[in-house]
Motif scaffolding. Structure first.
Motif, PDB file in Angstrom:
ATOM      1  N   ARG A  83       0.802  -1.219   0.000  1.00 18.98           N
ATOM      2  CA  ARG A  83       0.000   0.000   0.000  1.00 18.98           C
ATOM      3  C   ARG A  83       0.840   1.278   0.000  1.00 18.98           C
ATOM      4  O   ARG A  83       0.322   2.362   0.217  1.00 18.98           O
ATOM      5  CB  ARG A  83      -0.936  -0.002   1.202  1.00 18.98           C
ATOM      6  CG  ARG A  83      -2.038  -1.038   1.065  1.00 18.98           C
ATOM      7  CD  ARG A  83      -2.931  -1.093   2.280  1.00 18.98           C
ATOM      8  NE  ARG A  83      -4.182  -1.774   2.050  1.00 18.98           N
ATOM      9  CZ  ARG A  83      -4.318  -3.073   1.844  1.00 18.98           C
ATOM     10  NH1 ARG A  83      -3.256  -3.835   1.791  1.00 18.98           N
ATOM     11  NH2 ARG A  83      -5.506  -3.619   1.672  1.00 18.98           N
ATOM     12  N   HIS A  84       2.128   1.130  -0.235  1.00 18.74           N
ATOM     13  CA  HIS A  84       3.025   2.292  -0.299  1.00 18.74           C
ATOM     14  C   HIS A  84       3.736   2.289  -1.649  1.00 18.74           C
ATOM     15  O   HIS A  84       4.245   1.253  -2.067  1.00 18.74           O
ATOM     16  CB  HIS A  84       4.076   2.222   0.818  1.00 18.74           C
ATOM     17  CG  HIS A  84       3.524   2.400   2.180  1.00 18.74           C
ATOM     18  ND1 HIS A  84       2.913   1.385   2.882  1.00 18.74           N
ATOM     19  CD2 HIS A  84       3.479   3.485   2.978  1.00 18.74           C
ATOM     20  CE1 HIS A  84       2.529   1.839   4.053  1.00 18.74           C
ATOM     21  NE2 HIS A  84       2.845   3.104   4.135  1.00 18.74           N
ATOM     22  N   PRO A  85       3.807   3.441  -2.323  1.00 14.61           N
ATOM     23  CA  PRO A  85       4.582   3.494  -3.567  1.00 14.61           C
ATOM     24  C   PRO A  85       6.070   3.369  -3.253  1.00 14.61           C
ATOM     25  O   PRO A  85       6.551   3.934  -2.273  1.00 14.61           O
ATOM     26  CB  PRO A  85       4.242   4.875  -4.141  1.00 14.61           C
ATOM     27  CG  PRO A  85       3.806   5.685  -2.972  1.00 14.61           C
ATOM     28  CD  PRO A  85       3.191   4.719  -1.994  1.00 14.61           C
ATOM     29  N   LEU A  86       6.771   2.612  -4.065  1.00 15.29           N
ATOM     30  CA  LEU A  86       8.201   2.387  -3.875  1.00 15.29           C
ATOM     31  C   LEU A  86       8.961   2.887  -5.096  1.00 15.29           C
ATOM     32  O   LEU A  86       8.397   2.991  -6.181  1.00 15.29           O
ATOM     33  CB  LEU A  86       8.468   0.889  -3.679  1.00 15.29           C
ATOM     34  CG  LEU A  86       7.743   0.223  -2.519  1.00 15.29           C
ATOM     35  CD1 LEU A  86       7.888  -1.290  -2.590  1.00 15.29           C
ATOM     36  CD2 LEU A  86       8.271   0.752  -1.194  1.00 15.29           C
ATOM     37  N   LYS A  87      10.242   3.156  -4.917  1.00 13.53           N
ATOM     38  CA  LYS A  87      11.091   3.548  -6.034  1.00 13.53           C
ATOM     39  C   LYS A  87      11.757   2.302  -6.606  1.00 13.53           C
ATOM     40  O   LYS A  87      12.120   1.381  -5.865  1.00 13.53           O
ATOM     41  CB  LYS A  87      12.176   4.515  -5.571  1.00 13.53           C
ATOM     42  CG  LYS A  87      11.670   5.869  -5.148  1.00 13.53           C
ATOM     43  CD  LYS A  87      12.831   6.746  -4.723  1.00 13.53           C
ATOM     44  CE  LYS A  87      12.354   8.075  -4.199  1.00 13.53           C
ATOM     45  NZ  LYS A  87      13.461   8.890  -3.674  1.00 13.53           N
ATOM     46  N   MET A  88      11.917   2.274  -7.930  1.00 10.62           N
ATOM     47  CA  MET A  88      12.641   1.176  -8.560  1.00 10.62           C
ATOM     48  C   MET A  88      14.063   1.153  -8.007  1.00 10.62           C
ATOM     49  O   MET A  88      14.674   2.195  -7.795  1.00 10.62           O
ATOM     50  CB  MET A  88      12.717   1.356 -10.083  1.00 10.62           C
ATOM     51  CG  MET A  88      11.410   1.405 -10.799  1.00 10.62           C
ATOM     52  SD  MET A  88      10.295   0.088 -10.372  1.00 10.62           S
ATOM     53  CE  MET A  88       8.828   1.050 -10.140  1.00 10.62           C
ATOM     54  N   GLY A  89      14.564  -0.034  -7.742  1.00 11.61           N
ATOM     55  CA  GLY A  89      15.916  -0.169  -7.214  1.00 11.61           C
ATOM     56  C   GLY A  89      16.006  -0.107  -5.705  1.00 11.61           C
ATOM     57  O   GLY A  89      17.055  -0.390  -5.128  1.00 11.61           O
ATOM     58  N   THR A  90      14.912   0.261  -5.041  1.00  9.06           N
ATOM     59  CA  THR A  90      14.896   0.327  -3.582  1.00  9.06           C
ATOM     60  C   THR A  90      15.092  -1.064  -2.997  1.00  9.06           C
ATOM     61  O   THR A  90      14.557  -2.041  -3.506  1.00  9.06           O
ATOM     62  CB  THR A  90      13.546   0.882  -3.082  1.00  9.06           C
ATOM     63  OG1 THR A  90      13.369   2.192  -3.594  1.00  9.06           O
ATOM     64  CG2 THR A  90      13.464   0.908  -1.570  1.00  9.06           C
ATOM     65  N   THR A  91      15.849  -1.158  -1.918  1.00  7.36           N
ATOM     66  CA  THR A  91      16.000  -2.416  -1.199  1.00  7.36           C
ATOM     67  C   THR A  91      14.924  -2.485  -0.125  1.00  7.36           C
ATOM     68  O   THR A  91      14.729  -1.534   0.635  1.00  7.36           O
ATOM     69  CB  THR A  91      17.393  -2.529  -0.553  1.00  7.36           C
ATOM     70  OG1 THR A  91      18.371  -2.499  -1.593  1.00  7.36           O
ATOM     71  CG2 THR A  91      17.536  -3.809   0.242  1.00  7.36           C
ATOM     72  N   ILE A  92      14.206  -3.615  -0.088  1.00 16.79           N
ATOM     73  CA  ILE A  92      13.188  -3.839   0.927  1.00 16.79           C
ATOM     74  C   ILE A  92      13.528  -5.132   1.665  1.00 16.79           C
ATOM     75  O   ILE A  92      14.264  -5.966   1.154  1.00 16.79           O
ATOM     76  CB  ILE A  92      11.766  -3.910   0.332  1.00 16.79           C
ATOM     77  CG1 ILE A  92      11.600  -5.143  -0.567  1.00 16.79           C
ATOM     78  CG2 ILE A  92      11.447  -2.640  -0.445  1.00 16.79           C
ATOM     79  CD1 ILE A  92      10.171  -5.350  -1.045  1.00 16.79           C
ATOM     80  N   VAL A  93      12.982  -5.282   2.863  1.00 19.34           N
ATOM     81  CA  VAL A  93      13.155  -6.516   3.636  1.00 19.34           C
ATOM     82  C   VAL A  93      11.804  -7.217   3.682  1.00 19.34           C
ATOM     83  O   VAL A  93      10.798  -6.616   4.073  1.00 19.34           O
ATOM     84  CB  VAL A  93      13.665  -6.236   5.060  1.00 19.34           C
ATOM     85  CG1 VAL A  93      13.773  -7.538   5.846  1.00 19.34           C
ATOM     86  CG2 VAL A  93      15.013  -5.530   5.014  1.00 19.34           C
ATOM     87  N   VAL A  94      11.797  -8.459   3.241  1.00 22.07           N
ATOM     88  CA  VAL A  94      10.595  -9.278   3.220  1.00 22.07           C
ATOM     89  C   VAL A  94      10.808 -10.402   4.215  1.00 22.07           C
ATOM     90  O   VAL A  94      11.829 -11.092   4.161  1.00 22.07           O
ATOM     91  CB  VAL A  94      10.368  -9.859   1.803  1.00 22.07           C
ATOM     92  CG1 VAL A  94       9.230 -10.836   1.800  1.00 22.07           C
ATOM     93  CG2 VAL A  94      10.131  -8.739   0.813  1.00 22.07           C
TER      94      VAL A  94
END
Length: 122
Positions: free
Chosen positions: A54-65
Motif C-alpha cells: 500500500r506504499h509506492p516504492l522507487k525502482m531499485g529500492t531495497t526492501i526486507v521481506v
C-alpha cells in the motif's frame, strides 16, 4: 511498460503460484519508513511478485521481506498500481543467493504456465 509481455526466455527460472503471508519493511517513495503485512502472488528461487503493498516504492529500492523466520533482502524491479485500488503489485529480485531462500522446496510445487502468467500480469 507492459509486464504481461515478459517471456520465459527473459526469465532466469519458472515462477510458482504461491500465496505466502509476509511482513514487508522499507522506505517508500517519499523516504518514509514503513512496515506492513502483504503476500506473495508467485515466487521463484531468486524473486517474487508481491501483492497488497500500500506504499509506492522507487525502482531499485531495497526492501526486507519476512516469511516465517526467513528475512530476505530484495530489490524492487517493477511495480504497478492496481486499477481502482490503492494497492500495488511489486516485482522483486532477491539479493541473497541461498539454497532454500523461502525455506521451501520449490521443486515440488507446480510452475505457472506463461499463458496464465500473462493473464495475471496483463
Amino acid at each position: 511498460m507492459d509486464f504481461g509481455s515478459l517471456s520465459m526466455q527473459k526469465r532466469r527460472e519458472q515462477r510458482r503460484r504461491m500465496v505466502l503471508p509476509l511482513r514487508v519493511s522499507a522506505r517508500d517513495a517519499s523516504d518514509a519508513q514503513f512496515e506492513e503485512l502483504a503476500h506473495t502472488l508467485d515466487i521463484a528461487p531468486h524473486g517474487a511478485r508481491l501483492g497488497a503493498i500500500r506504499h509506492p516504492l522507487k525502482m531499485g529500492t531495497t526492501i526486507v521481506v519476512q516469511y516465517r523466520q526467513h528475512k530476505l533482502h530484495c530489490r524492487v524491479v517493477w511495480m504497478r498500481l492496481l486499477e481502482g485500488t490503492k494497492e500495488y503489485q511489486v516485482g522483486v529480485e532477491l539479493l541473497e543467493n541461498e539454497r532454500e531462500t523461502w525455506g521451501l522446496d520449490l521443486n515440488t510445487v507446480n510452475t505457472v504456465e506463461e499463458t496464465e502468467a500473462e493473464l495475471v500480469m496483463a
